[in-house]
Scaffold this motif. Sequence first.
Motif, short mmCIF file in Angstrom:
data_model
loop_
_atom_site.label_atom_id
_atom_site.label_comp_id
_atom_site.label_asym_id
_atom_site.label_seq_id
_atom_site.Cartn_x
_atom_site.Cartn_y
_atom_site.Cartn_z
N LEU A 188 0.82 -1.20 0.00
CA LEU A 188 0.00 0.00 0.00
C LEU A 188 0.86 1.26 0.00
CD1 LEU A 188 -2.69 -1.15 2.58
CD2 LEU A 188 -3.11 -0.68 0.17
N THR A 189 2.00 1.20 0.66
CA THR A 189 2.89 2.36 0.71
C THR A 189 3.48 2.63 -0.67
OG1 THR A 189 3.43 1.92 3.03
CG2 THR A 189 4.96 3.31 1.80
N ARG A 190 3.85 1.56 -1.38
CA ARG A 190 4.44 1.74 -2.71
C ARG A 190 3.39 2.12 -3.75
NH1 ARG A 190 6.85 -3.03 -4.77
NH2 ARG A 190 5.94 -4.28 -3.10
N TYR A 191 2.17 1.65 -3.56
CA TYR A 191 1.11 1.91 -4.54
C TYR A 191 -0.13 2.45 -3.82
CZ TYR A 191 4.20 -1.28 -7.00
OH TYR A 191 5.31 -1.90 -7.55
N PRO A 192 -0.08 3.72 -3.37
CA PRO A 192 -1.20 4.26 -2.58
C PRO A 192 -2.52 4.32 -3.34
CG PRO A 192 0.43 5.96 -3.08
CD PRO A 192 1.05 4.67 -3.46
N LEU A 193 -2.49 4.21 -4.68
CA LEU A 193 -3.76 4.14 -5.40
C LEU A 193 -4.62 2.99 -4.90
CD1 LEU A 193 -2.70 4.87 -9.09
CD2 LEU A 193 -4.39 6.15 -7.79
N LEU A 194 -3.97 1.98 -4.31
CA LEU A 194 -4.71 0.82 -3.82
C LEU A 194 -5.55 1.14 -2.59
CD1 LEU A 194 -1.91 -1.92 -4.12
CD2 LEU A 194 -3.78 -1.48 -5.69
N LEU A 195 -5.31 2.29 -1.97
CA LEU A 195 -6.09 2.65 -0.78
C LEU A 195 -7.58 2.69 -1.08
CD1 LEU A 195 -3.82 5.46 0.70
CD2 LEU A 195 -4.21 3.19 1.67
N ASP A 196 -7.93 2.97 -2.31
CA ASP A 196 -9.34 3.01 -2.69
C ASP A 196 -10.03 1.68 -2.45
OD1 ASP A 196 -11.67 4.28 -3.92
OD2 ASP A 196 -11.31 2.89 -5.57
N GLU A 197 -9.26 0.59 -2.53
CA GLU A 197 -9.85 -0.74 -2.36
C GLU A 197 -10.31 -0.98 -0.92
OE1 GLU A 197 -10.47 -2.56 -4.99
OE2 GLU A 197 -9.55 -0.93 -6.12
N LEU A 198 -9.84 -0.15 0.01
CA LEU A 198 -10.21 -0.33 1.41
C LEU A 198 -11.62 0.16 1.71
CD1 LEU A 198 -6.92 0.96 3.08
CD2 LEU A 198 -7.47 -1.36 2.36
N LEU A 199 -12.24 0.85 0.74
CA LEU A 199 -13.53 1.49 1.00
C LEU A 199 -14.66 0.48 1.13
CD1 LEU A 199 -13.26 4.50 -1.46
CD2 LEU A 199 -12.89 4.50 1.00
N ASP A 200 -14.54 -0.66 0.49
CA ASP A 200 -15.65 -1.61 0.47
C ASP A 200 -15.16 -3.00 0.90
OD1 ASP A 200 -17.87 -3.13 0.06
OD2 ASP A 200 -18.09 -2.68 -2.07
N PRO A 201 -15.32 -3.35 2.17
CA PRO A 201 -14.84 -4.67 2.65
C PRO A 201 -15.47 -5.83 1.89
CG PRO A 201 -15.41 -3.24 4.49
CD PRO A 201 -15.89 -2.55 3.25
N ARG A 202 -16.70 -5.64 1.39
CA ARG A 202 -17.34 -6.74 0.64
C ARG A 202 -16.51 -7.11 -0.57
NH1 ARG A 202 -22.77 -3.94 -0.78
NH2 ARG A 202 -21.19 -2.39 -1.28
N SER A 203 -15.95 -6.11 -1.22
CA SER A 203 -15.11 -6.35 -2.39
C SER A 203 -13.70 -6.73 -1.99
CB SER A 203 -15.10 -5.11 -3.28
OG SER A 203 -14.10 -5.20 -4.27
N LEU A 204 -13.18 -6.08 -0.93
CA LEU A 204 -11.79 -6.29 -0.53
C LEU A 204 -11.52 -7.73 -0.15
CD1 LEU A 204 -9.00 -5.12 0.21
CD2 LEU A 204 -9.93 -4.60 2.48
N TYR A 205 -12.46 -8.34 0.53
CA TYR A 205 -12.25 -9.71 1.02
C TYR A 205 -12.94 -10.75 0.16
CZ TYR A 205 -10.63 -7.09 5.06
OH TYR A 205 -9.95 -6.20 5.87
N ALA A 206 -13.31 -10.38 -1.05
CA ALA A 206 -13.98 -11.33 -1.96
C ALA A 206 -13.34 -11.24 -3.33
CB ALA A 206 -15.48 -11.02 -2.04
N PRO A 207 -12.11 -11.78 -3.49
CA PRO A 207 -11.46 -11.72 -4.80
C PRO A 207 -12.28 -12.47 -5.84
CG PRO A 207 -10.26 -13.18 -3.31
CD PRO A 207 -11.29 -12.48 -2.48
N PRO A 208 -12.38 -11.93 -7.06
CA PRO A 208 -13.22 -12.56 -8.09
C PRO A 208 -12.60 -13.84 -8.63
CG PRO A 208 -12.09 -10.63 -8.98
CD PRO A 208 -11.80 -10.65 -7.52
#
Length: 968
Positions: A590-610
């Motif tokens: 996350l530190t190297r790629y802070p754009l990934l911080l957006d993924e933290l907004l929705d735990p339903r998506s964060l913990y459910a890889p497609p």
Amino acid sequence: MTLPAPEDLPLDAVPKAARASVSHLADDFLKACEREGLSLDAWPAFTGTIWYYSDFVARACVRRPALLVDLVTSGDLERVYEDGEMTRHVADALQDAADEPALMRALRRVRNREMVRIAWRDLAGLSDLNEALEDLTCLAEHLIDEALTWQHRELARRHGEPRDAQGHAQRLVVLGMGKLGGRELNFSSDIDLIFAYPQPGQTDGERCLENQQFFIRLGQRLIKVLNEKTADGFVFRVDMRLRPFGDAGPLVMSFDALEDYYESHGREWERYALIKARAVAGDRESAEQLHTLLRPFVYRRYLDYGAFASLRDMKAMINREAARKGKERDVKLGEGGIREVEFVGQAFQLIRAGRDPSLQLRGIRPVLDQLARQEVMPEYAVEQLKEAYAFLRRTENRLQMVADQQTHCLPSDSAGQLRLALSMGFSDWEEFEAALGRHMRRIHGHFEQVFAAPQRADEEEEAAAQPEAQRDLAALWAGSLGQERSLSVLVGLGLKDPEAALNAVEQLRESSACRSLTSTGRERLDRLMPLMLSVLNGLEEVDATLIRLVRLVQTIARRSVYLSLLVENPLALSQLARLCEASPWIADHLTRYPLLLDELLDPRSLYAPPDRQGLRQALEDELVQVPLDDLEQVMDRLRMFKQVQVLKVAAADIMDVLPVMKVSDHLTWIAEVVLEKVLALVLEQLIAKHGRPRCIMDGEPYEPGFAVVGYGKMGGLELGYGSDLDIVFLHDSRGEQAMTDGDRPLDNSEFFARVGQRILHFLGVFTGAGRLYEVDTRLRPSGAAGLLVIGLEAFEDYQMNSAWTWEHQALVRARPVAGDARIAEAFQAMRQRVMERERDPEELKRQVREMREKMWKEHASRDPARFDLKRDPGGIADIEFMVQYLVLAHARKYPELSTYPDNIRILESLIETDLMSRDDAVFLMDTYRAFRDRIHELTLQDQTTRVDATQWSRERDQVRAYWRQLMT
């Protein structure tokens, strides 16, 4: 001449108190018709009701009775206009305008005719809101465009045509802002315009002018003919204050000057205003160039959560101004009004549309629909907002239709209230007011949900109510709490080494990254840090988590949009703390790629890889947003896609949502989907340049293909975090005339070699978004010295006649992962033949054992106190070598052994063929899974695969016992 009788005017729907007034209007209308010799067989339907609802319509009909007679006889009141019909009406009305007074008169008369028609159809219930807004917008556009064309022609007669330095003719571009730009113009709206022209230069006439002077004069003339009030009224009130520097700025600027202004001086409210900007008149072709120049200012390429705070502040200012002017009952600016709906949609546009062009829309209703489709907002919320928005826009239009005035305030007198209620279809004011209140409460509720800042110490009142602990954290961050109290507060958060923690916080505060922040960035950081310290409370690894969070904040501080994301989303901040506590690898990612911080907004998506199909769709959705010929953007999007998906797997793994086998499945699927897309992109590029590869095989034309074969962890569906990709490239071109069929043909072998080279470039090159994968192609025939891409026949010949035993071992864990299906099928058949070759069991055993012993010597741990889970005796490599030996030794008799490339399913096949006892195979499967699971855990903890030698001692000894029993 025929005229209806005054008493025939239907007044049943008109309140008794207003009937006399409407009857007087009817008398005046009929007298005017008699004076002008006009005929009208009967009163048009709804005449009395509409005249009651709209003084503007009634006055327009009485003042110019020919207007209503024309609308009735033409049938225009009864029907929807066809495409282009509004354009023809406006053009026909202006075609005989010989001078400016005639132009102004014609503009106003056609404007009044069409406005009466629009109001009549709307008030009579003959049109819906969409038709009314579209007709109003279309009318405005054509009036502006025709007036501009007329004025340009007249000004060019005097000064010549404006041209750039190359002699190209220049035209003014008129940008419509607000509801005009969004094709949602209300009935009596001002029009907000910005004028621009493409390039500096001068006119080509004898009395030449600089282009800017020409267009300033043209803009002034256009404003005059639209804005000036005459005996026929006005066309539109024109507002130019949205232009650069407002009233103090030049009336017209070149494209380059506009771009420079917005880059250097553009403010947040101007980004908001430009969302709806659209060319409504003039040079629409050049306008596309202008939109392209302005797009980076409006839509940032990152997720701009700072927009929440900016729009929240803007709405607060509007609320204060509305209260000051007594506009609390304003359906546009009041609480729960039209502006709040627009702010909700446009907030998400400002935040997301830079990365998601599907949100780069101008109308608010399409934006809301898109937010629902993308599940950014719940569907029920969007439906409520759209329903309420439609109700308020109808109310707004009905208010403005009364007197053709730009008003949004509800009437305060009982007669006006009843008129509005009846025009909206309600029986009385109380019923209408209840419906209006319900809609406005819903809007404001959704607005508050989107814009609420639960953590924000909003000024003095909230700060005073702040808990003491939170005030202490704010003072600690500010450096005003004192050391003793600061250490006590940190101990209270659970820190075991408060001195080190305080030192880390102070170093961050005094770092160059933080000291050089803008005032906005500093404000966001000062709001974030107390919140970030507070989320440490309750964690188990508080000290390590704080250090990881501080390191991340130092990285993102200069991009204050990420600070806003965390401030605005307490759930994201909480998820960040949990993940950073659980995994230093995730924290570093996350530190190297802070754009990934957006993924933290929705735990339903964060913990459910497609799954694999979900990944394919997600990648298509990602790449559809960028032009595929923009290689830099495509590479960045591919890398961000991979990093986002790996983060989701890691998050699900660390939270025990995914078992080890599923972790590897998901990581392997990500690599496969990326490879498929990279191969498709490379082929598309090279085919466009050189044509498709062709050849003649056995006298028949054939189009050869290309495929990627995965080896090792890739082939065995056992990828880990950060695994390299072991791959080999194959093609099936052979025979005669093996050339591409394009204008710049290549020999097929050269074409496919370039395909392989470009794939490696796509995967391995570093960009600002990192690298996709490290790739190893040394498992191809002859290793690094061999051809990068080899023909299928040559590959089989090598495997059958020249390959070493270790290469056949590698082939056990190989499978096609991308590319041509025919090659994949042929490869699998070839692999089966190689596996089923007759081999001397003892010689095979000796060669496999010697290769394993060589690996021990080169890679095994030299420390007796440590055990390398992968390479040391008793580890994963021993299990893999035993499985590979058994496949090569027995596949001739038991072909099913070569069906699968992964160790677990091969071990299951060994049970089915009685080559291994169930107990032994199950033990090896469980041990193999346990070792791999531990390796995943160690990777996420940024640790090596070497553990204390006392761990796994029973499993290690048992694996070694199997090795000795089988391989010696």
